[in-house]
Write a protein that holds these residues in place. Structure first.
Motif, mmCIF file in Angstrom:
data_model
loop_
_atom_site.group_PDB
_atom_site.id
_atom_site.type_symbol
_atom_site.label_atom_id
_atom_site.label_comp_id
_atom_site.label_asym_id
_atom_site.label_seq_id
_atom_site.Cartn_x
_atom_site.Cartn_y
_atom_site.Cartn_z
ATOM 1 N N PHE A 1 -4.473 -9.089 -7.755
ATOM 2 C CA PHE A 1 -4.014 -7.703 -7.603
ATOM 3 C C PHE A 1 -4.854 -6.708 -8.398
ATOM 4 O O PHE A 1 -5.035 -5.567 -7.985
ATOM 5 C CB PHE A 1 -2.508 -7.552 -7.871
ATOM 6 N N TRP A 2 -5.443 -7.133 -9.531
ATOM 7 C CA TRP A 2 -6.337 -6.206 -10.233
ATOM 8 C C TRP A 2 -7.583 -5.937 -9.404
ATOM 9 O O TRP A 2 -8.083 -4.804 -9.361
ATOM 10 C CB TRP A 2 -6.724 -6.743 -11.603
ATOM 11 N N TYR A 3 -8.094 -6.966 -8.730
ATOM 12 C CA TYR A 3 -9.270 -6.787 -7.872
ATOM 13 C C TYR A 3 -8.957 -5.779 -6.770
ATOM 14 O O TYR A 3 -9.749 -4.877 -6.493
ATOM 15 C CB TYR A 3 -9.675 -8.133 -7.270
ATOM 16 N N ARG A 4 -7.806 -5.936 -6.145
ATOM 17 C CA ARG A 4 -7.420 -5.000 -5.087
ATOM 18 C C ARG A 4 -7.246 -3.593 -5.638
ATOM 19 O O ARG A 4 -7.674 -2.617 -5.014
ATOM 20 C CB ARG A 4 -6.126 -5.459 -4.428
ATOM 21 N N LEU A 5 -6.605 -3.485 -6.783
ATOM 22 C CA LEU A 5 -6.378 -2.166 -7.371
ATOM 23 C C LEU A 5 -7.704 -1.469 -7.669
ATOM 24 O O LEU A 5 -7.893 -0.298 -7.343
ATOM 25 C CB LEU A 5 -5.557 -2.301 -8.656
ATOM 26 N N LEU A 6 -8.628 -2.197 -8.282
ATOM 27 C CA LEU A 6 -9.902 -1.599 -8.661
ATOM 28 C C LEU A 6 -10.731 -1.190 -7.458
ATOM 29 O O LEU A 6 -11.575 -0.296 -7.555
ATOM 30 C CB LEU A 6 -10.696 -2.580 -9.533
ATOM 31 N N ASN A 7 -10.495 -1.817 -6.319
ATOM 32 C CA ASN A 7 -11.249 -1.504 -5.115
ATOM 33 C C ASN A 7 -10.480 -0.618 -4.143
ATOM 34 O O ASN A 7 -10.891 -0.441 -2.997
ATOM 35 C CB ASN A 7 -11.686 -2.794 -4.420
ATOM 36 N N GLY A 8 -9.363 -0.067 -4.597
ATOM 37 C CA GLY A 8 -8.617 0.879 -3.787
ATOM 38 C C GLY A 8 -7.911 0.268 -2.597
ATOM 39 O O GLY A 8 -7.591 0.971 -1.629
ATOM 40 N N GLN A 9 -7.640 -1.028 -2.633
ATOM 41 C CA GLN A 9 -6.946 -1.702 -1.542
ATOM 42 C C GLN A 9 -5.441 -1.736 -1.820
ATOM 43 O O GLN A 9 -5.011 -1.580 -2.963
ATOM 44 C CB GLN A 9 -7.493 -3.119 -1.373
ATOM 45 N N PRO A 10 -4.627 -1.935 -0.789
ATOM 46 C CA PRO A 10 -3.170 -1.898 -0.982
ATOM 47 C C PRO A 10 -2.675 -2.957 -1.962
ATOM 48 O O PRO A 10 -3.088 -4.118 -1.908
ATOM 49 C CB PRO A 10 -2.625 -2.178 0.428
ATOM 50 N N VAL A 11 -1.827 -2.534 -2.858
ATOM 51 C CA VAL A 11 -1.132 -3.433 -3.786
ATOM 52 C C VAL A 11 0.352 -3.160 -3.575
ATOM 53 O O VAL A 11 0.908 -2.210 -4.127
ATOM 54 C CB VAL A 11 -1.554 -3.168 -5.244
ATOM 55 N N ASP A 12 0.986 -3.986 -2.737
ATOM 56 C CA ASP A 12 2.338 -3.666 -2.285
ATOM 57 C C ASP A 12 3.177 -4.931 -2.132
ATOM 58 O O ASP A 12 2.765 -6.026 -2.526
ATOM 59 C CB ASP A 12 2.275 -2.905 -0.967
ATOM 60 N N ALA A 13 4.358 -4.756 -1.543
ATOM 61 C CA ALA A 13 5.275 -5.882 -1.379
ATOM 62 C C ALA A 13 4.690 -6.966 -0.479
ATOM 63 O O ALA A 13 4.950 -8.159 -0.693
ATOM 64 C CB ALA A 13 6.607 -5.390 -0.808
ATOM 65 N N ASP A 14 3.906 -6.582 0.516
ATOM 66 C CA ASP A 14 3.260 -7.586 1.381
ATOM 67 C C ASP A 14 2.327 -8.470 0.580
ATOM 68 O O ASP A 14 2.266 -9.689 0.797
ATOM 69 C CB ASP A 14 2.489 -6.897 2.512
ATOM 70 N N LEU A 15 1.590 -7.870 -0.342
ATOM 71 C CA LEU A 15 0.698 -8.663 -1.191
ATOM 72 C C LEU A 15 1.512 -9.583 -2.093
ATOM 73 O O LEU A 15 1.137 -10.749 -2.292
ATOM 74 C CB LEU A 15 -0.179 -7.744 -2.035
ATOM 75 N N ALA A 16 2.613 -9.094 -2.638
ATOM 76 C CA ALA A 16 3.472 -9.927 -3.488
ATOM 77 C C ALA A 16 3.946 -11.158 -2.729
ATOM 78 O O ALA A 16 3.890 -12.285 -3.242
ATOM 79 C CB ALA A 16 4.663 -9.115 -3.992
ATOM 80 N N ARG A 17 4.400 -10.963 -1.484
ATOM 81 C CA ARG A 17 4.886 -12.094 -0.689
ATOM 82 C C ARG A 17 3.750 -13.061 -0.352
ATOM 83 O O ARG A 17 3.942 -14.286 -0.360
ATOM 84 C CB ARG A 17 5.550 -11.571 0.581
ATOM 85 N N ALA A 18 2.564 -12.529 -0.073
ATOM 86 C CA ALA A 18 1.426 -13.384 0.264
ATOM 87 C C ALA A 18 1.008 -14.235 -0.934
ATOM 88 O O ALA A 18 0.702 -15.427 -0.790
ATOM 89 C CB ALA A 18 0.253 -12.532 0.751
#
Length: 201
Positions: A167-184
């Motif tokens: 999730f830090w990688y996604r955050l730093l690259n401006g990608q979604p960090v959301d409930a879908d990512l949590a479930r995945a």
């Protein structure tokens, strides 16, 4: 006998600190980290700049404190006695963390950038913000092993590092960090594990 009334409410220093953190978080959310100065924060809080410097050395230190308190409201340590499975507890916790990141993601990216040029601040960021949440995830995964939800040959510390890296990688690259990512993430941990062979000893 002359009795003076005791002051009611928070002490002045505490009130000033609360006002500064609230102003800092609001301004950074509205304008962006790089567009907010120490003078802006002090003015919005209604205090002198020296009052701010009496408590924090830098803008980054102040913002970290403000974000740290905000995170505590979004992502406190998950309870252990609520009857939920470890998988559910982990998913709920990650959703709470990601909800906070959705609101303060830009601020987080700015703080991470600030940490790269300041070793003292980087240590504070890790010790006060990143590491405690890493431990929370590790503890949930260890509990999952004890309850038989996670194979004994999995490494909770390494899995926790994978979770945070994702999730830090996604955050730093401006990608979604959301409930879908949590479930995945949770599905990858709990559904794609190699089943243990029966113990024949």
């Amino acid at each position: 006998m002359d009795c003076k009334a005791k002051p009611v409410g928070r002490p002045p220093n505490e009130r000033a600190g609360t006002a500064l953190k609230a102003a800092a978080l609001r301004l950074v959310r509205e304008k962006g980290y790089s567009n907010v100065s120490i003078a802006d924060i002090a003015s919005a809080a209604g205090v002198a700049r020296q009052t701010l410097y009496n408590r924090w050395n830098t803008k980054a230190d102040l913002i970290l404190d403000a974000v740290f308190e905000e995170t505590g409201r979004y992502a406190a340590e998950p309870p252990e006695d609520d009857g939920a499975s470890s998988r559910t507890r982990l998913e709920t916790f990650l959703v709470q963390v990601f909800t906070h990141l959705a609101e303060d993601g830009a601020t987080m990216r700015a703080l991470i950038a600030a940490a790269q040029g300041d070793e003292t601040f980087r240590a504070a960021w890790y010790e006060r913000f990143a590491y405690p949440r890493e431990l929370m995830v590790t503890d949930i995964l260890r509990e999952a092993q004890e309850q038989g939800e996670l194979a004994k040959d999995r490494d909770p510390e390494l899995l926790s590092a994978f979770v945070h890296g994702a999730f830090w990688y996604r955050l730093l690259n401006g990608q979604p960090v959301d409930a879908d990512l949590a479930r995945a993430i949770v599905a990858e941990i709990f559904e794609r594990q190699t089943p243990l062979l029966p113990d024949r000893t």
